[in-house]
Design an enzyme around this catalytic site. Structure first.
Site, PDB file in Angstrom:
ATOM      1  N   LYS A  96     -39.629  -9.703   5.676  1.00 16.54           N
ATOM      2  CA  LYS A  96     -38.220  -9.364   6.199  1.00 16.54           C
ATOM      3  C   LYS A  96     -37.799  -7.908   5.932  1.00 16.54           C
ATOM      4  O   LYS A  96     -37.731  -7.300   4.910  1.00 16.54           O
ATOM      5  CB  LYS A  96     -37.284 -10.187   5.263  1.00 16.54           C
ATOM      6  CG  LYS A  96     -35.835 -10.024   5.366  1.00 16.54           C
ATOM      7  CD  LYS A  96     -34.776 -10.718   4.515  1.00 16.54           C
ATOM      8  CE  LYS A  96     -33.622 -10.527   4.381  1.00 16.54           C
ATOM      9  NZ  LYS A  96     -32.743 -11.103   3.319  1.00 16.54           N
ATOM     10  N   GLU A 104     -31.270 -20.939   7.333  1.00 13.14           N
ATOM     11  CA  GLU A 104     -31.105 -20.570   5.990  1.00 13.14           C
ATOM     12  C   GLU A 104     -29.765 -20.781   5.590  1.00 13.14           C
ATOM     13  O   GLU A 104     -28.819 -20.199   6.172  1.00 13.14           O
ATOM     14  CB  GLU A 104     -31.815 -19.357   5.670  1.00 13.14           C
ATOM     15  CG  GLU A 104     -30.958 -18.255   6.006  1.00 13.14           C
ATOM     16  CD  GLU A 104     -31.650 -16.863   5.219  1.00 13.14           C
ATOM     17  OE1 GLU A 104     -30.897 -16.281   4.127  1.00 13.14           O
ATOM     18  OE2 GLU A 104     -32.622 -16.102   5.740  1.00 13.14           O
TER      19      GLU A 104
END
Length: 226
Positions: free
Chosen positions: A143, A54
């Protein structure tokens, strides 16, 4: 007799993300990377075994970096954006070739936009309420952020009530030598930031850090099974 734990909505995770996560459940966070350097660092990560990368949107020209990494890596890698704070950015990530939206929060508009575009989404959650709402909105993985604050005991408590098929991914303060307790508590993978990559470091340094994390994960898994 303990009741069966049901998910709040049909759980249909992004198949590409799940395949990449199964191959290597470590998410590389290249915060601050530039388009000039993005490809060599991404390749170093891929060669070390990473399959999810990412680029946080507070990096320089993040969409250019995402596009460059997506073009450079094989199709089994998942490339996406982190620190996606607004739904309006999701289309731009998609246009750059991104397949994953990672957030520090669990804004339902961002999650919905990601799913509408056929992308995977990993919202940041810090409470069970946030976690179940995120799943209801279509989250693929949770997350757990910030992991330093939540700690192993919280992972264990969440794992008792969140369906086993939902990956729990602690992010924040993860190092090659501290993954074992999280795995034993029920974590499935990890997001890795400054301990893996810092702006300005060489690709060789990134490769060395990546190897240390892959080796650490292997050792942690072995310890969790013993």
């Amino acid at each position: 007799m303990q009741p069966h734990i049901n998910l709040p909505a049909p759980y249909l995770p992004h198949t590409g993300l799940m395949a990449a996560f199964e191959a290597c459940p470590l998410i590389a966070i290249l915060r601050g990377v530039t388009p000039v350097d993005a490809v060599e660092h991404a390749r170093a990560l891929y060669e070390a075994g990473f399959r999810i990368v990412e680029v946080p949107l507070n990096s320089p020209r993040p969409f250019d970096s995402i596009a460059a990494i997506r073009e450079a890596l094989p199709v089994d890698a998942i490339v996406g954006a982190g620190t996606v704070l607004h739904a309006s950015f999701v289309h731009d990530v998609k246009a750059a070739g991104g397949e994953l939206i990672v957030m520090p929060h669990s804004d339902p508009e961002v999650v919905s936009a990601a799913k509408t575009h056929g992308m995977a989404c990993a919202p940041g959650v810090a409470t069970p309420t946030e976690a179940f709402i995120a799943l209801k909105n279509g989250a693929d993985v949770l997350k757990m952020f910030p992991a330093e604050q939540l700690g192993v005991h919280v992972v264990k408590a969440w794992r008792a009530v969140i369906a086993a098929e939902v990956p729990l991914v602690p992010v924040g303060g993860i190092a090659p030598d501290n993954m074992g307790p999280f795995l034993s508590a029920g974590a499935n993978g990890f997001g890795l930031g400054s301990a893996l990559y810092k702006p300005g470091q060489s690709a060789a340094t990134t490769a060395a850090h990546a190897k240390a994390f892959v080796d650490g994960l292997r050792a942690a898994r072995a310890g969790a099974k013993s």
